[in-house]
Design a protein around this motif. Sequence first.
Motif, PDB file in Angstrom:
ATOM      1  N   SER A 181       0.867  -1.178   0.000  1.00 34.09           N
ATOM      2  CA  SER A 181       0.000   0.000   0.000  1.00 34.09           C
ATOM      3  C   SER A 181       0.900   1.223   0.000  1.00 34.09           C
ATOM      4  CB  SER A 181      -0.916  -0.001   1.231  1.00 34.09           C
ATOM      5  OG  SER A 181      -1.648   1.208   1.308  1.00 34.09           O
ATOM      6  N   TYR A 182       0.952   1.929  -1.136  1.00 33.57           N
ATOM      7  CA  TYR A 182       1.929   3.010  -1.295  1.00 33.57           C
ATOM      8  C   TYR A 182       1.317   4.154  -2.090  1.00 33.57           C
ATOM      9  CZ  TYR A 182       6.555   5.095  -1.926  1.00 33.57           C
ATOM     10  OH  TYR A 182       7.646   5.934  -1.891  1.00 33.57           O
ATOM     11  N   ASN A 183       1.591   5.379  -1.644  1.00 35.72           N
ATOM     12  CA  ASN A 183       1.075   6.594  -2.288  1.00 35.72           C
ATOM     13  C   ASN A 183      -0.443   6.524  -2.401  1.00 35.72           C
ATOM     14  OD1 ASN A 183       1.187   9.121  -3.441  1.00 35.72           O
ATOM     15  ND2 ASN A 183       1.536   8.342  -5.515  1.00 35.72           N
ATOM     16  N   GLN A 184      -1.087   6.377  -1.235  1.00 33.27           N
ATOM     17  CA  GLN A 184      -2.512   6.101  -1.171  1.00 33.27           C
ATOM     18  C   GLN A 184      -3.337   7.256  -0.615  1.00 33.27           C
ATOM     19  OE1 GLN A 184      -3.077   3.346  -3.110  1.00 33.27           O
ATOM     20  NE2 GLN A 184      -4.198   2.310  -1.533  1.00 33.27           N
ATOM     21  N   GLY A 185      -2.812   8.453  -0.576  1.00 35.86           N
ATOM     22  CA  GLY A 185      -3.574   9.574  -0.065  1.00 35.86           C
ATOM     23  C   GLY A 185      -3.523   9.665   1.456  1.00 35.86           C
ATOM     24  N   GLU A 186      -4.403  10.489   2.019  1.00 37.07           N
ATOM     25  CA  GLU A 186      -4.343  10.782   3.448  1.00 37.07           C
ATOM     26  C   GLU A 186      -4.811   9.616   4.320  1.00 37.07           C
ATOM     27  OE1 GLU A 186      -6.524  14.313   4.202  1.00 37.07           O
ATOM     28  OE2 GLU A 186      -5.244  15.597   2.974  1.00 37.07           O
ATOM     29  N   SER A 187      -5.778   8.837   3.859  1.00 37.04           N
ATOM     30  CA  SER A 187      -6.341   7.740   4.659  1.00 37.04           C
ATOM     31  C   SER A 187      -6.370   6.463   3.828  1.00 37.04           C
ATOM     32  CB  SER A 187      -7.749   8.092   5.135  1.00 37.04           C
ATOM     33  OG  SER A 187      -7.745   9.263   5.918  1.00 37.04           O
ATOM     34  N   ILE A 189      -6.082   3.292   4.733  1.00 38.27           N
ATOM     35  CA  ILE A 189      -6.756   2.141   5.339  1.00 38.27           C
ATOM     36  C   ILE A 189      -7.613   2.634   6.497  1.00 38.27           C
ATOM     37  CG2 ILE A 189      -6.453  -0.120   6.413  1.00 38.27           C
ATOM     38  CD1 ILE A 189      -3.674  -0.246   5.160  1.00 38.27           C
ATOM     39  N   ALA A 190      -8.837   2.119   6.610  1.00 43.18           N
ATOM     40  CA  ALA A 190      -9.721   2.566   7.691  1.00 43.18           C
ATOM     41  C   ALA A 190     -10.533   1.393   8.219  1.00 43.18           C
ATOM     42  CB  ALA A 190     -10.650   3.680   7.212  1.00 43.18           C
ATOM     43  N   ILE A 191     -10.919   1.501   9.486  1.00 47.22           N
ATOM     44  CA  ILE A 191     -11.768   0.507  10.120  1.00 47.22           C
ATOM     45  C   ILE A 191     -12.919   1.226  10.807  1.00 47.22           C
ATOM     46  CG2 ILE A 191     -10.279   0.474  12.185  1.00 47.22           C
ATOM     47  CD1 ILE A 191     -11.022  -2.505  12.482  1.00 47.22           C
ATOM     48  N   GLU A 215       1.610   1.672  11.001  1.00 44.77           N
ATOM     49  CA  GLU A 215       0.361   1.504  11.742  1.00 44.77           C
ATOM     50  C   GLU A 215      -0.346   2.834  11.958  1.00 44.77           C
ATOM     51  OE1 GLU A 215      -1.229  -0.837  15.746  1.00 44.77           O
ATOM     52  OE2 GLU A 215       0.930  -0.591  15.380  1.00 44.77           O
ATOM     53  N   GLU A 216       0.390   3.920  11.994  1.00 36.96           N
ATOM     54  CA  GLU A 216      -0.205   5.238  12.219  1.00 36.96           C
ATOM     55  C   GLU A 216      -1.074   5.685  11.045  1.00 36.96           C
ATOM     56  OE1 GLU A 216       0.004   6.849  15.104  1.00 36.96           O
ATOM     57  OE2 GLU A 216       1.100   5.078  15.802  1.00 36.96           O
ATOM     58  N   SER A 217      -0.939   5.045   9.899  1.00 39.88           N
ATOM     59  CA  SER A 217      -1.736   5.444   8.734  1.00 39.88           C
ATOM     60  C   SER A 217      -3.153   4.865   8.777  1.00 39.88           C
ATOM     61  CB  SER A 217      -1.042   4.977   7.446  1.00 39.88           C
ATOM     62  OG  SER A 217      -1.039   3.561   7.351  1.00 39.88           O
TER      63      SER A 217
END
Length: 335
Positions: A181-187, A189-191, A215-217
């Motif tokens: 997962s690279y150069n994916q914008g501000e968010s 991954i989300a749960i 993990e902070e992303s």
Amino acid sequence: NNITDYSFQRMTLQGGPKPIYEPFEPKCLLARLYTGNDRLLLDSIMFRDSFAFGAYGILSYYQADSSVVSNCEFRNNIGGHAIRTANDTGIHYINNCVFSEQLPDFEDPDSPMGKAIGDGGSGSTVIQNCLFYDNPKYGVDRWFSGSTYLVNCTFVNNSELPSSAFLYVGDADMHLYNCISYNQGESPIAIYRVEPPKMITSHLNLYNSLIEGGEESIKYGDQCEGETWCKVHYDETNIDEDPVFLNMWEHPFMISDGSPCIDAGTLDLPDFIEIPEFDLAGNPRIVGGKIDMGAYEWNPTIVGRGENIYSHRPSKLTVYPNPSKGIVNIITTAD
């Protein structure tokens, strides 16, 4: 509806009218298999330049145990989802597919959508060796129970619009193995919790993957209430580095020599997941008993050495895909 054991192979499905939202409910899409289509096979199909409305997909199918969508490409579709599926029992398989330019339809009065894969139900979906790039809003979501397994997928240059996570899970389980997962914008991954009144916990598990920002992303939705209802396992085998993409030719998101993703994946997968024989470029998926991260396996094959006419240093010739049935690419690198 309720037709099993069939296949469609080697074709292009394209076009389709733009939805007219009033006074009729639009259902524009290219392939609606609907429900009860067990053991279907869709192989080597291009789905492009069409529209979907609301929760519909350019390709829609439900309750299709042991279904396989393989070697397909979804390009330049607007609204809805590229694939919209749900399964209460059994498993869906999506292998070696490419998703690009799945665009939101901002004229849709309900939701612009523009997702790559919308996955639901209490069954399971396994997505392997797939590439997602240049999709500006949503990618893969899992919701309302069940599990999605993302194995050796590459997500790059997505989620350019604000307030949109490319991968997200709500009231369900999502598992990432050997992904990039690279150069994916501000968010990226989300749960979330989709329906807080229900006593359902969301789970997100990440193993042997390159996650830019670490993990902070990972973003937690407001209804998670800390981590009480949203459980994340971010394994120590994950890394946060530049994947070192090749950035040229037919497969620019193939990892290049020196990538930290080489041999960094795991073969320790759930028993029901069978690793495909070949990666997205047609190279062997496992080399030397090890597997890389991402949709491509880096397998440099030395086919000759000689004098480099520019530097007079020995050079290495790398040929891919290997084996090949057609055009091959040859890379020369000085040692």
